[in-house]
Design an enzyme around this catalytic site. Sequence first.
Site, PDB file in Angstrom:
ATOM      1  N   HIS A 126      -3.468  -5.681   2.572  1.00  0.00           N
ATOM      2  CA  HIS A 126      -2.901  -5.611   3.352  1.00  0.00           C
ATOM      3  C   HIS A 126      -2.483  -6.170   4.922  1.00  0.00           C
ATOM      4  CE1 HIS A 126      -1.839  -1.324   4.551  1.00  0.00           C
ATOM      5  NE2 HIS A 126      -3.260  -0.831   3.428  1.00  0.00           N
ATOM      6  N   CYS A 180       0.860  -1.257  -0.030  1.00  0.00           N
ATOM      7  CA  CYS A 180       0.118   0.035   0.054  1.00  0.00           C
ATOM      8  C   CYS A 180       1.158   1.216  -0.053  1.00  0.00           C
ATOM      9  CB  CYS A 180      -0.645  -0.352   0.972  1.00  0.00           C
ATOM     10  SG  CYS A 180      -2.166   0.884   0.759  1.00  0.00           S
TER      11      CYS A 180
HETATM   12  N1  GLN Z   1      -2.115   7.103   1.897  1.00  0.00           N
HETATM   13  C1  GLN Z   1      -2.096   5.859   0.738  1.00  0.00           C
HETATM   14  C2  GLN Z   1      -3.478   5.848   0.219  1.00  0.00           C
HETATM   15  O1  GLN Z   1      -4.823   6.121   1.031  1.00  0.00           O
HETATM   16  C3  GLN Z   1      -1.684   4.407   1.613  1.00  0.00           C
HETATM   17  C4  GLN Z   1      -2.946   4.081   2.830  1.00  0.00           C
HETATM   18  C5  GLN Z   1      -2.281   2.641   3.224  1.00  0.00           C
HETATM   19  O2  GLN Z   1      -1.180   3.043   3.247  1.00  0.00           O
HETATM   20  N2  GLN Z   1      -3.776   2.327   3.704  1.00  0.00           N
HETATM   21  O3  GLN Z   1      -3.872   5.062  -0.747  1.00  0.00           O
END
Ligand code: GLN
Length: 239
Positions: free
Chosen positions: A194, A93
Amino acid sequence: MSKSVKIASIYPTLLGTYGDGGNVAALKHIAGLHEIAVEILEISPGQTVPHNADIYVLGGGEDTAQSAAAAALHASGALAEGVKNGASVFAICAGYQILGHTFLDAEGKPSQGLGLLDVTTDRLEKRAVGEMIAIPSEFAPAALSQAFTGYENHGGHTHLGSDVRPLATVTHGIGNGDGTEGAINGRVIGTYFHGPCLVRNPLMAEQLLSWAVDRPLEHIVEAEVEALRYERFDFVSKN
Ligand code: GLN
């Protein structure tokens, strides 16, 4: 015993939302099942990122933490050096977005990434939150023979350039935003799955370890574990 595999956990306090730290624990556990010794290097912001790790692991993060991590990694140059030396990178992510050319910061302004993957990230119309399933693409290593399952939570819409390939094709969920999920170039892998992604997708952990020890590893995933991988997905879709 052969030399231990060096696993660098990069800035887990910045890039560790949603239990992504579990990926390092999963790598350690699965390495143990294969009798591979590992050395875990947990790198905090301000500490030097090693140039000689075998596997670099980056998790997800909020926009502000993500920008801080990207700036520090850019200044360090260690990941690029490690990749040149044959290391693999597994990034989730925010970590995935950091590996690309640019991503948007908390104010919506483009921030510079590391350029290790030919991807750029802007914003999805609607945040992607929920369980996801994706089938490994033809570009994923052959050992990744099972569908990936996990969950996503991001606002990023990631566009793949011509020097990178999609890791998978989404069958449930959003992923990159165009029907593909994640990206792969050599041993550099980015994904929206994730954490702990490697707990639910242990073949990916075996692939990373296999690259590090430079030999194929037998799969240790039993049928019961395979069934468990879908349990959470079934629960979410029925409730
Ligand atoms: N800030 C990034 C987004 O919202 C990554 C979010 C995350 O790692 N969950 O796309």
